[in-house]
Design a protein around this motif. Structure first.
Motif, PDB file in Angstrom:
ATOM      1  N   LYS A  44       0.816  -1.173   0.052  1.00 44.92           N
ATOM      2  CA  LYS A  44       0.033  -0.065  -0.027  1.00 44.92           C
ATOM      3  C   LYS A  44       0.684   1.232  -0.049  1.00 44.92           C
ATOM      4  O   LYS A  44       1.856   1.357   0.689  1.00 44.92           O
ATOM      5  N   HIS A  45       0.633   2.254  -0.804  1.00 43.06           N
ATOM      6  CA  HIS A  45       1.347   3.365  -1.075  1.00 43.06           C
ATOM      7  C   HIS A  45       2.799   3.402  -1.482  1.00 43.06           C
ATOM      8  O   HIS A  45       3.449   4.514  -1.419  1.00 43.06           O
ATOM      9  N   ARG A  46       3.229   2.132  -1.636  1.00 42.41           N
ATOM     10  CA  ARG A  46       4.706   2.064  -1.914  1.00 42.41           C
ATOM     11  C   ARG A  46       5.156   2.374  -3.342  1.00 42.41           C
ATOM     12  O   ARG A  46       4.011   2.602  -4.295  1.00 42.41           O
ATOM     13  N   ALA A  47       6.149   2.846  -3.598  1.00 40.89           N
ATOM     14  CA  ALA A  47       6.831   3.255  -5.055  1.00 40.89           C
ATOM     15  C   ALA A  47       6.539   2.347  -6.234  1.00 40.89           C
ATOM     16  O   ALA A  47       6.061   2.785  -7.186  1.00 40.89           O
ATOM     17  N   ALA A  64      -4.876   3.332  -1.943  1.00 41.50           N
ATOM     18  CA  ALA A  64      -3.729   2.499  -1.605  1.00 41.50           C
ATOM     19  C   ALA A  64      -2.587   2.267  -2.668  1.00 41.50           C
ATOM     20  O   ALA A  64      -1.497   1.700  -2.846  1.00 41.50           O
ATOM     21  N   CYS A  65      -3.546   2.251  -4.109  1.00 43.11           N
ATOM     22  CA  CYS A  65      -2.906   1.826  -5.403  1.00 43.11           C
ATOM     23  C   CYS A  65      -2.113   2.979  -6.006  1.00 43.11           C
ATOM     24  O   CYS A  65      -1.788   2.852  -7.199  1.00 43.11           O
ATOM     25  N   SER A  66      -1.591   4.026  -5.205  1.00 39.47           N
ATOM     26  CA  SER A  66      -0.924   5.113  -5.712  1.00 39.47           C
ATOM     27  C   SER A  66       0.180   5.292  -4.765  1.00 39.47           C
ATOM     28  O   SER A  66       0.280   5.035  -3.687  1.00 39.47           O
ATOM     29  N   TRP A  67       1.490   5.736  -5.552  1.00 41.12           N
ATOM     30  CA  TRP A  67       2.399   5.925  -4.646  1.00 41.12           C
ATOM     31  C   TRP A  67       2.348   7.305  -3.885  1.00 41.12           C
ATOM     32  O   TRP A  67       1.943   8.335  -4.244  1.00 41.12           O
ATOM     33  N   ARG A  68       2.742   7.081  -2.396  1.00 43.38           N
ATOM     34  CA  ARG A  68       2.598   8.352  -1.732  1.00 43.38           C
ATOM     35  C   ARG A  68       4.050   8.646  -0.938  1.00 43.38           C
ATOM     36  O   ARG A  68       4.516   8.041  -0.161  1.00 43.38           O
ATOM     37  N   PRO A  69       4.733   9.730  -1.574  1.00 45.14           N
ATOM     38  CA  PRO A  69       6.035   9.869  -0.798  1.00 45.14           C
ATOM     39  C   PRO A  69       5.668  10.455   0.693  1.00 45.14           C
ATOM     40  O   PRO A  69       4.438  11.039   0.938  1.00 45.14           O
ATOM     41  N   THR A  70       6.552  10.385   1.467  1.00 40.85           N
ATOM     42  CA  THR A  70       6.387  10.988   2.857  1.00 40.85           C
ATOM     43  C   THR A  70       6.370  12.599   2.980  1.00 40.85           C
ATOM     44  O   THR A  70       5.790  13.137   3.943  1.00 40.85           O
ATOM     45  N   GLY A  71       7.082  13.215   2.191  1.00 39.99           N
ATOM     46  CA  GLY A  71       7.264  14.558   2.316  1.00 39.99           C
ATOM     47  C   GLY A  71       5.689  15.277   1.979  1.00 39.99           C
ATOM     48  O   GLY A  71       5.026  14.694   1.330  1.00 39.99           O
ATOM     49  N   ILE A  93       3.534  10.813 -19.411  1.00 42.23           N
ATOM     50  CA  ILE A  93       1.994  10.774 -19.002  1.00 42.23           C
ATOM     51  C   ILE A  93       2.316  10.527 -17.408  1.00 42.23           C
ATOM     52  O   ILE A  93       2.977   9.495 -17.060  1.00 42.23           O
ATOM     53  N   VAL A  94       1.762  11.297 -16.553  1.00 35.80           N
ATOM     54  CA  VAL A  94       1.942  11.199 -14.908  1.00 35.80           C
ATOM     55  C   VAL A  94       0.444  11.271 -14.628  1.00 35.80           C
ATOM     56  O   VAL A  94      -0.621  12.244 -14.820  1.00 35.80           O
ATOM     57  N   GLY A  95      -0.006  10.244 -13.735  1.00 38.23           N
ATOM     58  CA  GLY A  95      -1.187  10.225 -13.334  1.00 38.23           C
ATOM     59  C   GLY A  95      -0.942  10.688 -11.676  1.00 38.23           C
ATOM     60  O   GLY A  95      -0.433  10.103 -10.810  1.00 38.23           O
ATOM     61  N   GLU A  96      -1.922  11.955 -11.358  1.00 37.56           N
ATOM     62  CA  GLU A  96      -1.891  12.571 -10.129  1.00 37.56           C
ATOM     63  C   GLU A  96      -3.200  12.508  -9.525  1.00 37.56           C
ATOM     64  O   GLU A  96      -4.089  13.146 -10.151  1.00 37.56           O
ATOM     65  N   THR A  97      -3.334  11.685  -8.610  1.00 41.28           N
ATOM     66  CA  THR A  97      -4.526  11.428  -7.966  1.00 41.28           C
ATOM     67  C   THR A  97      -5.039  12.550  -6.722  1.00 41.28           C
ATOM     68  O   THR A  97      -5.903  12.622  -6.496  1.00 41.28           O
ATOM     69  N   ILE A 159      -0.392  16.193   1.169  1.00 45.18           N
ATOM     70  CA  ILE A 159      -0.101  14.798   0.517  1.00 45.18           C
ATOM     71  C   ILE A 159      -0.364  14.556  -0.810  1.00 45.18           C
ATOM     72  O   ILE A 159      -1.036  15.446  -1.704  1.00 45.18           O
ATOM     73  N   LYS A 160       0.737  14.144  -1.328  1.00 42.47           N
ATOM     74  CA  LYS A 160       0.589  13.718  -2.830  1.00 42.47           C
ATOM     75  C   LYS A 160       0.660  12.207  -3.111  1.00 42.47           C
ATOM     76  O   LYS A 160       1.351  11.528  -2.613  1.00 42.47           O
ATOM     77  N   GLU A 161      -0.150  11.870  -4.189  1.00 44.40           N
ATOM     78  CA  GLU A 161      -0.281  10.369  -4.892  1.00 44.40           C
ATOM     79  C   GLU A 161      -0.140  10.432  -6.134  1.00 44.40           C
ATOM     80  O   GLU A 161      -0.792  11.136  -6.781  1.00 44.40           O
ATOM     81  N   TYR A 162       0.655   9.464  -6.627  1.00 41.82           N
ATOM     82  CA  TYR A 162       0.851   9.211  -8.209  1.00 41.82           C
ATOM     83  C   TYR A 162       0.614   7.771  -8.375  1.00 41.82           C
ATOM     84  O   TYR A 162       1.112   6.818  -7.970  1.00 41.82           O
ATOM     85  N   ASP A 163      -0.395   7.681  -9.507  1.00 43.50           N
ATOM     86  CA  ASP A 163      -0.960   6.317 -10.055  1.00 43.50           C
ATOM     87  C   ASP A 163      -0.109   5.642 -10.960  1.00 43.50           C
ATOM     88  O   ASP A 163      -0.115   4.551 -11.066  1.00 43.50           O
ATOM     89  N   CYS A 164       0.565   6.377 -11.975  1.00 46.06           N
ATOM     90  CA  CYS A 164       1.122   5.982 -13.177  1.00 46.06           C
ATOM     91  C   CYS A 164       2.235   6.771 -13.704  1.00 46.06           C
ATOM     92  O   CYS A 164       2.012   8.107 -13.488  1.00 46.06           O
ATOM     93  N   ILE A 165       3.124   6.404 -14.231  1.00 43.36           N
ATOM     94  CA  ILE A 165       4.150   7.028 -15.243  1.00 43.36           C
ATOM     95  C   ILE A 165       4.435   6.126 -16.473  1.00 43.36           C
ATOM     96  O   ILE A 165       4.578   5.196 -16.672  1.00 43.36           O
ATOM     97  N   GLY A 166       3.904   7.097 -17.611  1.00 48.45           N
ATOM     98  CA  GLY A 166       4.136   6.562 -18.792  1.00 48.45           C
ATOM     99  C   GLY A 166       4.823   7.576 -19.816  1.00 48.45           C
ATOM    100  O   GLY A 166       4.976   8.710 -19.662  1.00 48.45           O
ATOM    101  N   ILE A 167       5.116   6.598 -21.062  1.00 48.38           N
ATOM    102  CA  ILE A 167       5.964   7.676 -22.049  1.00 48.38           C
ATOM    103  C   ILE A 167       5.255   7.260 -23.450  1.00 48.38           C
ATOM    104  O   ILE A 167       4.732   5.938 -23.542  1.00 48.38           O
ATOM    105  N   SER A 168       5.331   8.274 -24.355  1.00 43.32           N
ATOM    106  CA  SER A 168       4.571   7.914 -25.709  1.00 43.32           C
ATOM    107  C   SER A 168       5.397   8.715 -26.874  1.00 43.32           C
ATOM    108  O   SER A 168       5.747   9.969 -26.629  1.00 43.32           O
TER     109      SER A 168
END
Length: 705
Positions: A44-47, A64-71, A93-97, A159-168
């Protein structure tokens, strides 16, 4: 989803990348500055949650399916991710939830690990809303193998959470979508089960029996619920309704005894016989209960024969439920219709996050094996629960907040691909007509697969109500054969309870009240039904379901003569006056008429199926033994589709029957008359699939002898 746990996911990501707007998703975390870790050190919330396609978006919620840095407010965090195949990049592409607009810089890394600045914030937080951020850049000169995102917390404190990172390499912006079931009907509507079932109180968690004749559900705080003396707790009891002959549900009844003699008596799942249920919790001491499963049977309006289900190495840990904002111990169960498999939702030490789905295998009477996790295609770092395993033992329905959806918890469907129980198709969302912005779950489907029953507060008569919705093909389970059979003494008519075996092995149940065996067969093969009883000859019956393509209900009564009395077991009429199932059982005289139940056609087709030839050969034999016999064949369909086409279909079917009977020249053509009725003479109403099945028929009448 649970991402980055196994290497085989790389293939899944590549497949998605080739399909979803040429996006390649991050497949490996190379470095990170920080990650939120819980006491279980779960995913949960891991990178790793940024790996793969979106698990949350297009919903923009904390997950819980998004990365949450501690800062949160000061300084910087970063994450560096790799891609399976280096490529030139036009779009990042960055998923910012949660907490959008805090990415200060993005660096690209070539195959030689050369660092290239691809994006730098100008200090103004222009992304106010969370979601997919498509950052277009001039196409890179070199192929990019990795990206590094630098989070500057001062750009958007909190708090910040990130769902995905992609390139195209595409100029078309990527859009996150929900993986909805195909060919979703636009006019799909749910139907309230009405006042016989629903009240101003809350009706939840429906359980429909495999044959569709019994409906169990849990009702909150009704005055007739069992309530321990002096208790002020909310009450939950199991109620039951039976299906009337006209297809409506009779008024629901509460049993005269409670299951656990406590304020909470919830039904978890149902048994094959339709008269037994598995109730939540097991009694561990007088008036004390713990997580587990208890089987009870319904007899004379009472719950009887209560016994706990033993599950090897069973554990159900508490977890923090984000919806209720409290620590909870939750368990949810679904027993397969043949009672060989027990699917459950619970938290164990090896869970990916919150509740996961597991399966246990039957090892003996009321005992099951150690639970096996269904794996990362089904389970996520979020919450998976309310499982329902269809009668085909392959199609799984469940709810989740770890797959893209429309609400707090959506209902999904997935199909098991092999016997490991860890290999599944990508879950599909059942769509916005079934799923809502709120909690959705606890679906139940009879063996026919025609309707799904579920509870919902939307458009209810009071609080939560029970509804049904007609399942469309892309979310229906595979077809099965539901069979009831019994044995009677041919001379006395008394019921016999022999020792029964079926090969390949199939589980069955015996109903003590009706003296009927019940079982479910998976189509596509032939089975051998065997029976032994003292004083009777051995019985063996071949059951050929190789060509069954649609749901089939089969009922047989086998009559048996004792040894020394023409010891052959054979199929008998269900009652003295019942219509025979086959021409071999009918009285041969003018005016007699039967439905040819053993003459089969594929749906909407006129060609005879091979298993029809046995019955047609019997007719041919009877006509040859009675050379003056003249017969009438009448063709009927249901009311689905165009009436003219139905008339022609019925006409072609009986013509094909006639052609089979006369093809070798032994039966003259003029001895067989034909009449097509199409859909205009139904035996019963066409409101259900079972009724329509009865209306699709060929009738055989002896006109003269």
């Amino acid at each position: 989803m649970v991402k980055g746990l196994i290497k085989t996911f790389v293939l899944l990501f590549l497949t998605w990348a080739s399909f979803a707007q040429e996006v390649q998703w991050a497949s490996k975390v190379l470095e990170k500055s920080s990650e939120t870790v819980d006491e279980k050190f779960s995913p949960k919330h891991r990178a790793i949650q940024v790996l793969g396609p979106p698990s949350v978006l297009p919903q923009t919620i904390s997950s819980a399916c998004s990365w949450r840095p501690t800062g949160t407010s000061f300084g910087e965090d970063y994450i560096k991710v790799a891609f399976d195949k280096p490529q030139k990049v036009k779009q990042i592409i960055v998923g910012e939830t949660v907490g959008p607009g805090a990415v200060g810089r993005i660096f690209g890394y070539t195959t030689k690990n050369k660092e290239v600045l691809l994006y730098e914030s100008q200090g103004d937080n222009f992304r106010k809303q969370p979601g997919i951020w498509n950052q277009f850049i001039p196409e890179t000169e070199e192929e990019i193998a990795a990206l590094k995102l630098v989070i500057v917390h001062s750009l958007n404190k909190g708090i910040k959470e990130y769902d995905c990172i992609g390139i195209s390499s595409s100029s078309e912006p990527y859009v996150a979508t929900v993986n909805v079931a195909q060919n979703l009907p636009k006019d799909l509507k749910k139907e309230n089960l009405g006042p016989s079932v629903n009240t101003k109180y809350s009706e939840v968690a429906p359980l429909v029996s495999p044959d569709g004749k019994y409906l169990y559900f849990s009702r909150w705080d009704h005055p007739k619920n069992f309530k321990p003396a002096g208790s002020n707790e909310s009450t939950l009891d199991v109620w039951v309704s039976t299906l009337a002959a006209n297809g409506t549900w009779e008024p629901a009844k509460n049993m005269s005894t409670s299951i656990h003699h406590s304020a909470k008596n919830g039904a978890a799942t149902i048994a094959m016989d339709g008269k037994s249920i598995y109730a939540l919790n097991v009694e561990v001491g007088r008036g004390k209960f713990d997580a587990g499963l208890t089987k009870v049977s319904l007899k004379n309006n009472k719950w009887v024969n209560k016994r706990p289900i033993k599950i090897a190495n069973f554990e159900a840990l508490s977890y923090y439920n984000s919806q209720d904002r409290q620590l909870k111990k939750e368990t949810e169960f679904s027993m397969s219709s043949d009672e060989k498999f027990l699917v459950m939702g619970l938290v164990r030490k090896d869970s990916y996050g919150d509740k996961d789905l597991y399966v246990s295998f039957k090892t003996g009477e009321d005992s099951y094996s150690k639970p096996v996790n269904l794996g990362p295609v089904i389970n996520t770092a979020g919450n998976e629960g309310s499982p329902f395993l269809a009668a085909d033992n392959k199609t799984l329905y469940f709810n989740s907040n770890g797959h893209p959806g429309y609400g707090d918890m959506d209902i999904f469907m997935s199909t098991r691909l092999d016997d490991t129980w860890t290999n599944w198709t990508e879950p599909v969302n059942l769509g916005p007509q079934i799923n809502s912005p709120e909690f959705d779950g606890y679906i139940s489907i009879p063996a026919s697969g025609e309707y799904a029953y579920f509870s919902s507060a939307k458009n209810s008569m009071g609080l939560d109500d029970l509804f049904k919705v007609k399942l469309f093909p892309s979310i229906q389970p595979e077809s099965v054969v539901l069979m009831e059979f019994s044995f009677v003494d041919e001379i006395s008519g008394q019921s016999i309870e022999p020792k029964v075996s079926i090969s390949p092995q199939v589980e069955w149940v015996w109903d003590e009240e009706t003296k009927i065996f019940k079982t479910i067969f998976q189509p596509g093969q032939t089975y051998e039904l065997k029976a032994e009883s003292s004083g009777y000859p051995s019985f063996s019956q071949s059951l050929d379901f190789r060509e069954v393509k649609e749901y089939l209900e089969k009922k047989e009564v086998y009559k048996w003569r004792k040894i020394g009395q023409e010891s052959i077991a054979q199929t008998a009429p269900k009652t003295v006056n019942a219509e025979p199932e086959s021409v071999k059982d009918m009285v041969i005289e003018a005016g007699k008429k039967i439905v040819l139940r053993e003459v089969y056609f594929d749906q909407s087709k006129a060609e005879l199926r091979q298993e029809s030839f046995v019955e047609l050969d019997r007719i041919k034999k009877i006509m040859m033994e009675h050379p003056d016999m003249v017969i009438l064949l009448e063709g009927h369909t249901d009311n689905q589709g165009d009436a003219n086409l139905n008339f022609k279909l019925a006409e072609q079917r009986i013509l094909n029957v006639k052609n089979y009977l006369i093809e070798d020249g032994q039966i003259k053509e003029e001895r067989i008359q034909l009449k097509s009725w199409g859909q205009y003479r139904p035996l019963v109403k066409n409101t259900t699939e079972e009724e329509r099945r009865k209306n699709r028929r060929v009738e055989f009448t002896i006109l003269k002898m």
